[in-house]
Design an enzyme around this catalytic site. Structure first.
Site, PDB file in Angstrom:
ATOM      1  N   GLY A  13       0.953  -1.029   0.155  1.00 39.18           N
ATOM      2  CA  GLY A  13       0.275  -0.076  -0.386  1.00 39.18           C
ATOM      3  C   GLY A  13       0.688   1.698  -0.171  1.00 39.18           C
ATOM      4  CG  ASN A  15       2.473   3.242  -5.729  1.00 39.22           C
ATOM      5  OD1 ASN A  15       3.662   4.105  -6.322  1.00 39.22           O
ATOM      6  ND2 ASN A  15       2.992   2.188  -5.554  1.00 39.22           N
ATOM      7  CG  MET A  87      -0.537  -8.233  -6.303  1.00 34.58           C
ATOM      8  SD  MET A  87       0.128  -7.752  -7.872  1.00 34.58           S
ATOM      9  CE  MET A  87       0.891  -9.103  -7.797  1.00 34.58           C
ATOM     10  CB  ILE A  89      -7.228 -10.977 -14.187  1.00 33.33           C
ATOM     11  CG1 ILE A  89      -5.709 -11.312 -14.288  1.00 33.33           C
ATOM     12  CG2 ILE A  89      -7.630 -10.135 -15.360  1.00 33.33           C
ATOM     13  CD1 ILE A  89      -4.815 -11.145 -15.216  1.00 33.33           C
ATOM     14  CG  ASN A 104      -1.941  -1.097 -12.812  1.00 34.72           C
ATOM     15  OD1 ASN A 104      -2.093  -0.523 -11.573  1.00 34.72           O
ATOM     16  ND2 ASN A 104      -1.306  -1.288 -13.620  1.00 34.72           N
ATOM     17  CG  HIS A 106       3.442  -2.034 -14.752  1.00 37.44           C
ATOM     18  ND1 HIS A 106       3.078  -2.945 -14.507  1.00 37.44           N
ATOM     19  CD2 HIS A 106       4.920  -2.047 -15.790  1.00 37.44           C
ATOM     20  CE1 HIS A 106       4.163  -3.599 -15.114  1.00 37.44           C
ATOM     21  NE2 HIS A 106       4.784  -3.570 -16.204  1.00 37.44           N
ATOM     22  CB  SER A 133       4.145   2.950 -17.182  1.00 37.27           C
ATOM     23  OG  SER A 133       5.658   3.146 -17.797  1.00 37.27           O
ATOM     24  CG  LEU A 141      -0.374  -8.305 -18.398  1.00 33.82           C
ATOM     25  CD1 LEU A 141      -1.155  -8.273 -16.989  1.00 33.82           C
ATOM     26  CD2 LEU A 141       0.385  -9.233 -18.893  1.00 33.82           C
ATOM     27  CG  ASP A 142       0.618  -3.924 -17.091  1.00 34.72           C
ATOM     28  OD1 ASP A 142      -0.342  -4.232 -15.846  1.00 34.72           O
ATOM     29  OD2 ASP A 142       1.550  -4.953 -16.538  1.00 34.72           O
ATOM     30  CB  THR A 169      11.665   6.857  -5.008  1.00 36.52           C
ATOM     31  OG1 THR A 169      12.670   5.436  -3.995  1.00 36.52           O
ATOM     32  CG2 THR A 169      12.066   8.565  -4.689  1.00 36.52           C
ATOM     33  CD  GLU A 171       6.369   2.012  -8.366  1.00 31.36           C
ATOM     34  OE1 GLU A 171       5.207   1.843  -7.584  1.00 31.36           O
ATOM     35  OE2 GLU A 171       7.463   1.246  -8.121  1.00 31.36           O
TER      36      GLU A 171
HETATM   37  C1  GRF Z   1       4.157  -1.455  -7.080  1.00 34.71           C
HETATM   38  O1  GRF Z   1       5.186  -1.068  -7.838  1.00 34.71           O
HETATM   39  C2  GRF Z   1       3.234  -0.926  -8.238  1.00 34.71           C
HETATM   40  O2  GRF Z   1       3.955   0.095  -9.149  1.00 34.71           O
HETATM   41  C3  GRF Z   1       2.782  -2.124  -8.668  1.00 34.71           C
HETATM   42  O3  GRF Z   1       2.417  -2.665  -7.675  1.00 34.71           O
HETATM   43  C4  GRF Z   1       3.357  -2.683  -6.681  1.00 34.71           C
HETATM   44  C5  GRF Z   1       2.310  -2.137  -5.263  1.00 34.71           C
HETATM   45  O4  GRF Z   1       3.279  -1.496  -4.378  1.00 34.71           O
HETATM   46  N1  GRF Z   1       2.085  -2.239  -9.768  1.00 34.71           N
HETATM   47  P1  GRF Z   1       2.755  -0.828  -3.439  1.00 34.71           P
HETATM   48  O5  GRF Z   1       1.392  -1.964  -3.047  1.00 34.71           O
HETATM   49  O6  GRF Z   1       1.854   0.575  -3.981  1.00 34.71           O
HETATM   50  O7  GRF Z   1       3.376  -0.546  -1.883  1.00 34.71           O
END
Ligand code: GRF
Length: 212
Positions: A13, A15, A87, A89, A104, A106, A133, A141-142, A169, A171
């Site tokens: 969590g 992000n 995580m 689909i 999303n 990624h 991204s 898929l992405d 960092t 992200e």
């Molecule tokens: C991140 O690297 C994000 O890009 C990917 O899954 C990871 C999630 O990390 N989709 P967090 O749960 O946000 O710490």
């Protein structure tokens, strides 16, 4: 009216936390997780956010669990759905309901390295540049339209964990920036095209974010 963002997580969590801590012109109206023990749910509660857990154990099948998660998100009536380490689909019915309103983050420079294990695959490929991204979510898929990317130079003799930390960092910087710009109407999406206001473009340059 505040622009309402529902974040969907499965784990750590970080992000989601960054989206919440740097919320500007939007609010995280709820955090939804398919795992009731997701660390991110604890963080969200600590931040005073509404949380909803839809654990697999309460449903006969994964399909039913996913339907329940979808219904929960619909009831929250978000302006934007932000996947943040979710995580599972995302099913086509979910995407068609929220098309153009689901994004999303990624951990790669898409279209390079869709899917899992992006950092190790980047190291194995010997790439010089890597990054993350933010993209709209479609049925692939992405594969959805990329909104913005942040790049890093891959250091020599870098481990997967070191690379992941460097990318993370970035992200944490780019995701709230993109969501704030969507909330402000400075980033829009129509007919598979992402459009940016001129202020948004200038700001991206100064923050070293790349727009396609
Ligand atoms: C991140 O690297 C994000 O890009 C990917 O899954 C990871 C999630 O990390 N989709 P967090 O749960 O946000 O710490």
């Amino acid at each position: 009216m505040t622009f309402r963002v529902v974040a969907i997580i499965s784990g750590r969590g970080s992000n989601m936390e960054s989206l919440a801590r740097h919320a500007s012109g939007y609010e995280i109206s709820a955090v939804v997780s398919n795992k009731e023990d997701a660390k991110g749910l604890e963080i969200a509660r600590g931040l005073g956010l509404k949380t909803v857990a839809i654990p697999r154990s309460k449903y006969a099948t994964v399909a039913e669990q996913k339907r329940a998660l979808f219904r929960a998100v619909c009831e929250l009536n978000p302006d934007l759905v932000a996947l943040a380490g979710y995580m599972q689909i995302v099913e086509p019915y979910f995407i068609s309901r929220f098309r153009g309103r689901i994004v999303n983050i990624h951990p790669s420079l898409l279209p390079e390295f869709p899917g899992l294990d992006t950092h190790q695959r980047a190291l194995d490929a010997g790439v010089k540049e890597h990054g993350c991204s933010v993209h709209y979510v479609d049925e692939g898929l992405d594969t959805g339209a990329v909104i913005a990317q942040a790049k890093i130079m891959v250091p020599k003799k870098c481990t997967e964990a070191e690379l992941a930390a460097l990318v993370l960092t970035r992200e944490h910087q780019i995701y709230p920036w993109v969501v704030a710009n969507i909330a402000a109407g400075a980033i829009t999406f129509s007919q598979d095209q992402v459009t940016y206001s001129s202020t948004c473009r200038k700001e991206a340059l100064s923050l070293n974010f790349h727009l396609p």
